[in-house]
Design an enzyme around this catalytic site. Structure first.
Site, PDB file in Angstrom:
ATOM      1  N   MET A  30      76.987  25.135  75.054  1.00 53.37           N
ATOM      2  CA  MET A  30      77.514  24.754  76.376  1.00 53.37           C
ATOM      3  C   MET A  30      78.812  23.956  76.211  1.00 53.37           C
ATOM      4  O   MET A  30      79.248  23.277  77.147  1.00 53.37           O
ATOM      5  CB  MET A  30      76.474  23.951  77.143  1.00 53.37           C
ATOM      6  CG  MET A  30      75.219  24.778  77.425  1.00 53.37           C
ATOM      7  SD  MET A  30      74.262  24.198  78.819  1.00 53.37           S
ATOM      8  CE  MET A  30      73.807  22.574  78.248  1.00 53.37           C
ATOM      9  N   ALA A  32      81.772  21.190  74.684  1.00 51.61           N
ATOM     10  CA  ALA A  32      81.914  19.797  74.230  1.00 51.61           C
ATOM     11  C   ALA A  32      81.437  19.745  72.780  1.00 51.61           C
ATOM     12  O   ALA A  32      80.543  18.981  72.417  1.00 51.61           O
ATOM     13  CB  ALA A  32      81.154  18.820  75.123  1.00 51.61           C
ATOM     14  N   LEU A  33      82.069  20.579  71.988  1.00 58.38           N
ATOM     15  CA  LEU A  33      81.576  20.848  70.630  1.00 58.38           C
ATOM     16  C   LEU A  33      81.723  19.633  69.712  1.00 58.38           C
ATOM     17  O   LEU A  33      82.672  18.864  69.812  1.00 58.38           O
ATOM     18  CB  LEU A  33      82.337  22.033  70.036  1.00 58.38           C
ATOM     19  CG  LEU A  33      82.259  23.337  70.843  1.00 58.38           C
ATOM     20  CD1 LEU A  33      83.082  24.437  70.155  1.00 58.38           C
ATOM     21  CD2 LEU A  33      80.823  23.808  71.032  1.00 58.38           C
ATOM     22  N   GLY A  36      77.557  19.109  65.055  1.00 54.94           N
ATOM     23  CA  GLY A  36      76.285  19.839  65.129  1.00 54.94           C
ATOM     24  C   GLY A  36      76.538  21.305  65.430  1.00 54.94           C
ATOM     25  O   GLY A  36      76.038  22.206  64.737  1.00 54.94           O
ATOM     26  N   HIS A  37      77.365  21.560  66.456  1.00 54.37           N
ATOM     27  CA  HIS A  37      77.709  22.948  66.788  1.00 54.37           C
ATOM     28  C   HIS A  37      78.491  23.598  65.636  1.00 54.37           C
ATOM     29  O   HIS A  37      78.263  24.757  65.284  1.00 54.37           O
ATOM     30  CB  HIS A  37      78.610  23.003  68.024  1.00 54.37           C
ATOM     31  CG  HIS A  37      78.008  22.431  69.270  1.00 54.37           C
ATOM     32  ND1 HIS A  37      78.455  21.263  69.837  1.00 54.37           N
ATOM     33  CD2 HIS A  37      77.011  22.876  70.062  1.00 54.37           C
ATOM     34  CE1 HIS A  37      77.759  21.021  70.951  1.00 54.37           C
ATOM     35  NE2 HIS A  37      76.878  21.969  71.104  1.00 54.37           N
ATOM     36  N   GLN A  61      69.789  26.249  84.179  1.00 55.86           N
ATOM     37  CA  GLN A  61      68.884  25.500  83.310  1.00 55.86           C
ATOM     38  C   GLN A  61      68.913  23.995  83.606  1.00 55.86           C
ATOM     39  O   GLN A  61      68.232  23.221  82.953  1.00 55.86           O
ATOM     40  CB  GLN A  61      69.172  25.775  81.835  1.00 55.86           C
ATOM     41  CG  GLN A  61      70.417  25.106  81.277  1.00 55.86           C
ATOM     42  CD  GLN A  61      70.685  25.531  79.855  1.00 55.86           C
ATOM     43  OE1 GLN A  61      70.971  26.690  79.594  1.00 55.86           O
ATOM     44  NE2 GLN A  61      70.585  24.592  78.919  1.00 55.86           N
ATOM     45  N   GLY A 147      69.973  24.962  66.806  1.00 49.55           N
ATOM     46  CA  GLY A 147      69.734  23.680  66.141  1.00 49.55           C
ATOM     47  C   GLY A 147      68.298  23.198  66.321  1.00 49.55           C
ATOM     48  O   GLY A 147      67.701  23.374  67.380  1.00 49.55           O
ATOM     49  N   ASP A 150      67.057  20.652  69.263  1.00 47.62           N
ATOM     50  CA  ASP A 150      66.329  21.123  70.452  1.00 47.62           C
ATOM     51  C   ASP A 150      65.163  21.972  69.955  1.00 47.62           C
ATOM     52  O   ASP A 150      65.155  23.201  70.102  1.00 47.62           O
ATOM     53  CB  ASP A 150      67.287  21.910  71.346  1.00 47.62           C
ATOM     54  CG  ASP A 150      68.479  21.061  71.735  1.00 47.62           C
ATOM     55  OD1 ASP A 150      68.309  20.163  72.557  1.00 47.62           O
ATOM     56  OD2 ASP A 150      69.575  21.255  71.159  1.00 47.62           O
ATOM     57  N   GLN A 153      63.230  24.227  72.304  1.00 44.80           N
ATOM     58  CA  GLN A 153      64.076  25.362  72.697  1.00 44.80           C
ATOM     59  C   GLN A 153      64.062  26.449  71.613  1.00 44.80           C
ATOM     60  O   GLN A 153      63.983  27.647  71.901  1.00 44.80           O
ATOM     61  CB  GLN A 153      65.499  24.873  72.940  1.00 44.80           C
ATOM     62  CG  GLN A 153      66.521  25.980  73.098  1.00 44.80           C
ATOM     63  CD  GLN A 153      67.871  25.437  73.493  1.00 44.80           C
ATOM     64  OE1 GLN A 153      68.091  25.119  74.652  1.00 44.80           O
ATOM     65  NE2 GLN A 153      68.788  25.314  72.546  1.00 44.80           N
TER      66      GLN A 153
HETATM   67  P1  AMP Z   1      74.223  22.845  73.437  1.00 46.91           P
HETATM   68  O1  AMP Z   1      75.689  23.036  73.520  1.00 46.91           O
HETATM   69  O2  AMP Z   1      73.782  21.430  73.591  1.00 46.91           O
HETATM   70  O3  AMP Z   1      73.456  23.802  74.334  1.00 46.91           O
HETATM   71  O4  AMP Z   1      73.798  23.225  71.952  1.00 46.91           O
HETATM   72  C1  AMP Z   1      74.125  24.464  71.390  1.00 46.91           C
HETATM   73  C2  AMP Z   1      73.403  24.619  70.092  1.00 46.91           C
HETATM   74  O5  AMP Z   1      73.793  23.592  69.190  1.00 46.91           O
HETATM   75  C3  AMP Z   1      71.872  24.517  70.246  1.00 46.91           C
HETATM   76  O6  AMP Z   1      71.267  25.461  69.377  1.00 46.91           O
HETATM   77  C4  AMP Z   1      71.599  23.124  69.792  1.00 46.91           C
HETATM   78  O7  AMP Z   1      70.288  22.929  69.294  1.00 46.91           O
HETATM   79  C5  AMP Z   1      72.632  22.952  68.697  1.00 46.91           C
HETATM   80  N1  AMP Z   1      72.890  21.539  68.446  1.00 46.91           N
HETATM   81  C6  AMP Z   1      73.261  20.594  69.355  1.00 46.91           C
HETATM   82  N2  AMP Z   1      73.349  19.389  68.768  1.00 46.91           N
HETATM   83  C7  AMP Z   1      73.022  19.559  67.460  1.00 46.91           C
HETATM   84  C8  AMP Z   1      72.927  18.685  66.335  1.00 46.91           C
HETATM   85  N3  AMP Z   1      73.181  17.381  66.417  1.00 46.91           N
HETATM   86  N4  AMP Z   1      72.567  19.234  65.141  1.00 46.91           N
HETATM   87  C9  AMP Z   1      72.307  20.554  65.028  1.00 46.91           C
HETATM   88  N5  AMP Z   1      72.380  21.430  66.047  1.00 46.91           N
HETATM   89  C10 AMP Z   1      72.727  20.940  67.252  1.00 46.91           C
END
Ligand code: AMP
Length: 279
Positions: A30, A32-33, A36-37, A61, A147, A150, A153
């Protein structure tokens, strides 16, 4: 990097790649990378010829309108980060492109979406499943990366691929943390200065809890974590559950599951921070 906004354009670009027998790794986000992303992007690049990242803030969601409105959107910066990390395609569709008409699919994930995030955010996982299924059908990746931050998820997406017989391999990736232990999250950007200072205590408490596994029962462990977090006036614990890491069924005894996971949500500055620990 190719930046593509329409379903027709990304499909035709990827058909050409597949005709050249290229493998496709897909990272849905989503935006704001953060690192983690980016670690998911790097892993996808190691495993595949082509990496596709999607940035789409999926309205269906969010069960909280304010959370959706305040979700950080920093696309210019995201594009720079993706370019620096060898991403090949960014798919960045509009809401109208993804939902020309409302999608009322209801999935049955059994117990998996009734607990924890499913219980706290009614409809959340159904909305996640609708968008991820759509994205999988558009991109048709060989592998998709999610990741473990979550964790629930991740299990839902695995179940989704089973239920819908989607031909994609789901690859989990460990939680990436800030130096002080706070799990990286786009929502961290919204914390106040003080909120950001105290937030690493979530991980500190979980890490301490892990060292006490042989000394405490499951119930005592839950009490320990709740008490420690509640010692911080500004942190409000929404839930801390200890469950079987495969089924998410709650456990009463450590012997009830091969691998136990502790999943937590803490609110700071009215921002939900999620984390987990494998016991
Ligand atoms: P989001 O943009 O929050 O929907 O996350 C996109 C993907 O990045 C999802 O699979 C998350 O689980 C993963 N993700 C978000 N934060 C982290 C993190 N700190 N470490 C690993 N994966 C992450």
């Amino acid at each position: 990097m190719n930046i593509i906004n329409t379903i027709a354009d990304i499909k035709s670009a990827l058909i050409l790649e597949k005709e050249k027998n290229k493998t496709i790794g897909f990272v849905p986000t989503m935006g704001a990378l953060h690192d983690g992303h980016l670690s998911l992007i790097q892993k996808a690049k190691q495993d595949n010829d082509i990496v596709v990242c999607s940035i789409f803030v999926n309205p269906i969601q969010f069960n909280n309108k304010e959370d959706l409105e305040k979700y950080p959107r920093v696309i210019t910066n995201d594009i720079k980060l993706l370019q620096n990390n060898d991403c090949d395609y960014l798919f960045n569709p509009s809401v109208d492109e993804m939902y020309p008409k409302p999608d009322d699919t209801i999935f049955d994930f059994g117990h998996l979406d009734k607990v924890m995030e499913g219980n706290s955010r009614p409809g959340h996982f159904n909305g996640v499943a609708i968008v991820v299924k759509k994205l999988f059908e558009i991109i048709e990746p060989h592998k998709a990366y999610f990741g473990e931050k979550d964790f629930q998820q991740l299990l839902i997406i695995k179940k989704l691929t089973e239920i819908c017989k989607l031909n994609v391999e789901i690859i989990p990736y460990p939680i990436i943390r800030e130096k002080d232990g706070l799990a990286m999250s786009s929502r961290n950007l919204r914390l106040s200065k003080h909120g950001r200072e105290i937030a690493p205590n979530i991980f500190k408490v979980l890490a301490e809890a892990k060292t006490l596994k042989n000394k405490l029962s499951v119930l005592e462990m839950k009490e320990f974590v709740n008490k420690k977090i509640n010692n911080f006036q500004e942190m409000e614990i929404e839930y801390f559950e200890i469950a079987n890491a495969e089924t998410l069924l709650p456990i009463k005894d450590w012997h009830d599951s091969k691998i136990a996971i502790g999943c937590i949500v803490v609110n700071i500055d009215e921002i939900r921070l999620i984390d987990n620990v494998i016991f």
